[in-house]
Design an enzyme around this catalytic site. Structure first.
Site, PDB file in Angstrom:
ATOM      1  N   GLY A 229     100.488  51.641  31.710  1.00  0.00           N
ATOM      2  CA  GLY A 229      99.181  51.396  31.075  1.00  0.00           C
ATOM      3  C   GLY A 229      98.074  52.354  31.626  1.00  0.00           C
ATOM      4  O   GLY A 229      98.616  53.469  31.701  1.00  0.00           O
ATOM      5  N   GLU A 251     103.638  54.744  34.389  1.00  0.00           N
ATOM      6  CA  GLU A 251     103.591  55.560  33.422  1.00  0.00           C
ATOM      7  C   GLU A 251     102.108  55.450  32.921  1.00  0.00           C
ATOM      8  O   GLU A 251     101.734  54.336  32.412  1.00  0.00           O
ATOM      9  CB  GLU A 251     104.501  55.166  32.334  1.00  0.00           C
ATOM     10  CG  GLU A 251     105.818  55.319  32.577  1.00  0.00           C
ATOM     11  CD  GLU A 251     106.426  56.711  32.653  1.00  0.00           C
ATOM     12  OE1 GLU A 251     105.685  57.775  32.372  1.00  0.00           O
ATOM     13  OE2 GLU A 251     107.686  56.942  33.181  1.00  0.00           O
ATOM     14  N   CYS A 285      99.632  57.468  24.700  1.00  0.00           N
ATOM     15  CA  CYS A 285      99.192  58.200  26.032  1.00  0.00           C
ATOM     16  C   CYS A 285      99.621  59.769  25.603  1.00  0.00           C
ATOM     17  O   CYS A 285      99.265  60.515  26.466  1.00  0.00           O
ATOM     18  CB  CYS A 285     100.261  57.595  26.777  1.00  0.00           C
ATOM     19  SG  CYS A 285     101.835  57.595  26.495  1.00  0.00           S
TER      20      CYS A 285
HETATM   21  P1  NAD Z   1      95.805  48.262  30.857  1.00  0.00           P
HETATM   22  O1  NAD Z   1      96.056  49.150  32.200  1.00  0.00           O
HETATM   23  O2  NAD Z   1      94.656  47.830  30.474  1.00  0.00           O
HETATM   24  O3  NAD Z   1      96.928  47.321  30.751  1.00  0.00           O
HETATM   25  C1  NAD Z   1      98.292  47.666  30.804  1.00  0.00           C
HETATM   26  C2  NAD Z   1      99.045  46.555  31.392  1.00  0.00           C
HETATM   27  O4  NAD Z   1      98.503  46.193  32.699  1.00  0.00           O
HETATM   28  C3  NAD Z   1      98.839  45.236  30.707  1.00  0.00           C
HETATM   29  O5  NAD Z   1     100.220  44.441  30.663  1.00  0.00           O
HETATM   30  C4  NAD Z   1      97.722  44.300  31.157  1.00  0.00           C
HETATM   31  O6  NAD Z   1      97.724  43.223  31.066  1.00  0.00           O
HETATM   32  C5  NAD Z   1      97.972  44.755  32.897  1.00  0.00           C
HETATM   33  N1  NAD Z   1      96.879  44.772  33.760  1.00  0.00           N
HETATM   34  C6  NAD Z   1      95.694  45.010  33.300  1.00  0.00           C
HETATM   35  N2  NAD Z   1      94.998  44.994  34.688  1.00  0.00           N
HETATM   36  C7  NAD Z   1      95.939  44.652  35.664  1.00  0.00           C
HETATM   37  C8  NAD Z   1      95.802  44.503  36.867  1.00  0.00           C
HETATM   38  N3  NAD Z   1      94.592  44.504  37.543  1.00  0.00           N
HETATM   39  N4  NAD Z   1      97.043  44.169  37.546  1.00  0.00           N
HETATM   40  C9  NAD Z   1      97.932  44.108  37.163  1.00  0.00           C
HETATM   41  N5  NAD Z   1      98.145  44.270  35.959  1.00  0.00           N
HETATM   42  C10 NAD Z   1      97.100  44.596  35.219  1.00  0.00           C
HETATM   43  O7  NAD Z   1      95.958  49.695  29.765  1.00  0.00           O
HETATM   44  P2  NAD Z   1      96.170  49.150  28.347  1.00  0.00           P
HETATM   45  O8  NAD Z   1      94.827  49.335  27.664  1.00  0.00           O
HETATM   46  O9  NAD Z   1      96.961  48.091  27.777  1.00  0.00           O
HETATM   47  O10 NAD Z   1      97.054  50.511  27.641  1.00  0.00           O
HETATM   48  C11 NAD Z   1      96.477  51.776  27.260  1.00  0.00           C
HETATM   49  C12 NAD Z   1      96.658  52.859  28.465  1.00  0.00           C
HETATM   50  O11 NAD Z   1      98.215  53.045  28.810  1.00  0.00           O
HETATM   51  C13 NAD Z   1      96.375  54.228  28.111  1.00  0.00           C
HETATM   52  O12 NAD Z   1      95.537  54.983  29.279  1.00  0.00           O
HETATM   53  C14 NAD Z   1      97.611  54.995  27.886  1.00  0.00           C
HETATM   54  O13 NAD Z   1      97.269  56.429  27.984  1.00  0.00           O
HETATM   55  C15 NAD Z   1      98.420  54.276  28.750  1.00  0.00           C
HETATM   56  N6  NAD Z   1      99.890  54.421  28.421  1.00  0.00           N
HETATM   57  C16 NAD Z   1     100.854  55.255  29.089  1.00  0.00           C
HETATM   58  C17 NAD Z   1     102.231  55.127  28.648  1.00  0.00           C
HETATM   59  C18 NAD Z   1     102.988  56.237  29.319  1.00  0.00           C
HETATM   60  O14 NAD Z   1     104.103  56.327  29.234  1.00  0.00           O
HETATM   61  N7  NAD Z   1     102.389  56.890  30.205  1.00  0.00           N
HETATM   62  C19 NAD Z   1     102.774  54.677  27.444  1.00  0.00           C
HETATM   63  C20 NAD Z   1     101.407  54.107  26.716  1.00  0.00           C
HETATM   64  C21 NAD Z   1     100.343  53.690  27.161  1.00  0.00           C
END
Ligand code: NAD
Length: 485
Positions: A229, A251, A285
């Site tokens: 995320g 990641e 990402c």
């Molecule tokens: P996000 O961080 O908002 O959410 C990701 C996950 O974390 C979700 O399941 C969400 O419910 C959970 N989450 C949110 N807040 C949380 C908290 N305080 N505590 C615990 N869990 C929590 O990200 P997003 O908007 O869903 O995804 C987009 C981001 O993910 C972008 O920055 C992208 O680059 C990144 N991403 C990285 C990869 C990689 O492999 N490096 C792959 C895909 C996406």
């Protein structure tokens, strides 16, 4: 163990359950409600952890060959259900159906890979000293939590699940709140096809991730967290771990540079850049966030790129011919607009797109957060878009004069996930591959994700790797055994 068509999206201890309340899941293209999911709280999450702990001894003792057979059966079941899974993904994520199909099939390949790697998770015997031999054993780390994002809601989840199960770890998945249904359906298919015992693979859907994940992090029985995320949330997870050490894979965000050298096949590079930028409407990402083109090649390259961009078709992901869907929500759209407005204010030129799309010429009802595929030229390093992850269909182009300058600017980022290089001179490309500070370097390749290659980032893009022969390490502990004979 069939999932109810209702809101029973929590799989806890072998039983599908509804939560205390439910939440709506919307189609991001039309904003229509397409499903309801259970909104779990900390109590449900801790019940799942309890079941995972109970399931751990038997699952770790299951022969790796049996675990591999189970995972291969799950991969086959995912392939067999590829079409409905792709449709489900498009309905809650918005991506074009052909991309969703590709992601589902890629997920099945990742499960196959994990099955094979589980059988190779062996240790070693060290040369004996006077006392006797030494052994290095690799043992499953224990109950794991997989937190996954909405942008690749199948592959990110399956990759974690496959590696965890192959290593002998029970795993609880927590899909993103925007895309809970595809994650839940995958958990159901894998459970059924692999005939998993209760507690080995569970799912928790919630709109309160901080609270629910927080409760699990506070419990020392949870031995592993694998998060994909945003960097902001990922760094928060590390901080909230506090005094308790726990294996943590991250990641996170990226800000991928791409370099087009003058000796590249420019038509091929233009097609690849367009694909690597606009797939999933730029919400990847590893999407290209900065494109450096050698100044002498820019005049020839730009029209080739713009031709590709003009061929993109906005629309509902489920409609024939759509190649660009909506952004996941209006917060994402606001960020895209902020980046474009800032760049234009500071002197960039809009060479294509640059505005919201309201559905002209497409089916009625497309009220979601659509944005035209956009190309900006005359961009410089001071603009917001040059350092912040845009996560949308905007491609800023920078001209460069010498290779060292391009490589230096490409590396000037807090992120280090993926970089792209387009060219033909071997020594020039090799120098770039060696000097780019990124976990993944793609050479003339728009899609650098393969099960055989470790996936992950440097710097603020993450830690640990998924995939490759390194991937399973994230779910294994190392135990040294010193033997006196
Ligand atoms: P996000 O961080 O908002 O959410 C990701 C996950 O974390 C979700 O399941 C969400 O419910 C959970 N989450 C949110 N807040 C949380 C908290 N305080 N505590 C615990 N869990 C929590 O990200 P997003 O908007 O869903 O995804 C987009 C981001 O993910 C972008 O920055 C992208 O680059 C990144 N991403 C990285 C990869 C990689 O492999 N490096 C792959 C895909 C996406």
């Amino acid at each position: 163990m069939p999932a109810e068509p209702s809101t029973a999206t929590l799989l806890i201890d072998g039983e599908w359950r509804p939560g205390p309340t439910a939440f709506e899941v919307v189609d991001p293209a039309t904003l229509e409600v397409v499903a309801h999911a259970a909104d779990a709280g900390p109590g449900e999450a801790l019940a799942a952890l309890e079941a995972a702990c109970a399931a751990f001894p038997a699952w770790r003792a299951t022969p790796s060959e049996d675990r591999a057979t189970a995972l291969r059966a799950a991969a086959a079941a995912i392939r067999a259900a590829a079409e409905p899974l792709a449709e489900l993904m498009t309905s809650e994520n918005g991506k074009p159906l052909h991309e969703a199909r590709g992601e589902v099939m890629g997920s099945a390949r990742m499960l196959d890979w994990a099955a094979e790697e589980g059988r190779r998770a062996d240790g070693r015997v060290t040369p004996g000293n006077q006392a006797g031999p030494g052994l290095v054993l690799r043992t499953p780390v224990g109950p794991a939590l997989a937190i996954t994002p909405w942008n690749f809601p199948a592959s990110m989840l399956v990759r974690k699940v496959g590696l965890a199960l192959a290593a002998g770890c029970p795993v609880i998945v927590k899909p993103a709140e925007q895309t809970p249904m595809i994650g839940t359906e995958l958990v159901r298919i894998i459970n059924e096809a692999a005939a998993l015992p209760a507690g080995v693979l569970q799912s928790i859907t919630t709109t309160r991730p901080a609270e629910v994940v927080g409760a699990l992090l506070d419990d020392p029985r949870l031995r592993k967290v694998s998060f994909t995320g945003s960097t902001e949330v990922g760094l928060g997870l590390i901080r909230s771990t506090g005094a308790r050490l726990r294996r943590t894979s991250l990641e996170m965000g990226g800000h991928s540079p791409a370099i087009v050298f003058g000796d590249a096949d420019l038509a091929t590079a233009a097609a690849a850049v367009s694909a690597a930028k606009f797939a999933n409407a730029g919400q990847s990402c590893i999407a290209i966030n900065r494109l450096y083109v050698q100044r002498g090649a820019l005049e020839e390259f730009l029209p080739l790129l713009l031709e590709r961009v003009a061929a993109l078709r906005l629309g509902h992901g489920a409609d024939e011919g759509t190649t660009l869907g909506p952004l996941i929500d209006f917060a994402g759209l606001d960020k895209v607009e902020r980046h474009v407005t800032d760049a234009v204010k500071r002197g960039a030129t809009v060479a294509a797109g640059g505005r919201r799309w309201t559905g002209e010429g497409a089916r009625p009802g497309l009220t979601g957060a659509f944005y035209e595929p956009t190309v900006l030229t005359g961009v410089d390093d001071s603009m917001l878009i040059s350092s912040e992850e845009t996560f949308g269909p905007v491609l800023p182009i920078y001209a460069f004069d010498d290779d060292e300058d391009a490589l230096r600017r490409a590396n000037a980022s807090e992120y280090g996930l993926a970089a792209y290089v387009f060219g033909s001179g071997l020594s020039r490309i090799w120098r770039a591959v060696e000097s780019l500070d990124f976990g993944i370097v793609a050479v003339n390749d728009p899609a650098p994700v393969r099960p055989e290659l470790p996936f992950g980032g440097m710097k603020n893009s993450g830690q640990e790797r998924e995939g490759g022969s390194e991937g399973i390490d994230a779910y294994l502990e190392t135990k040294s055994v010193s033997v006196r004979l």
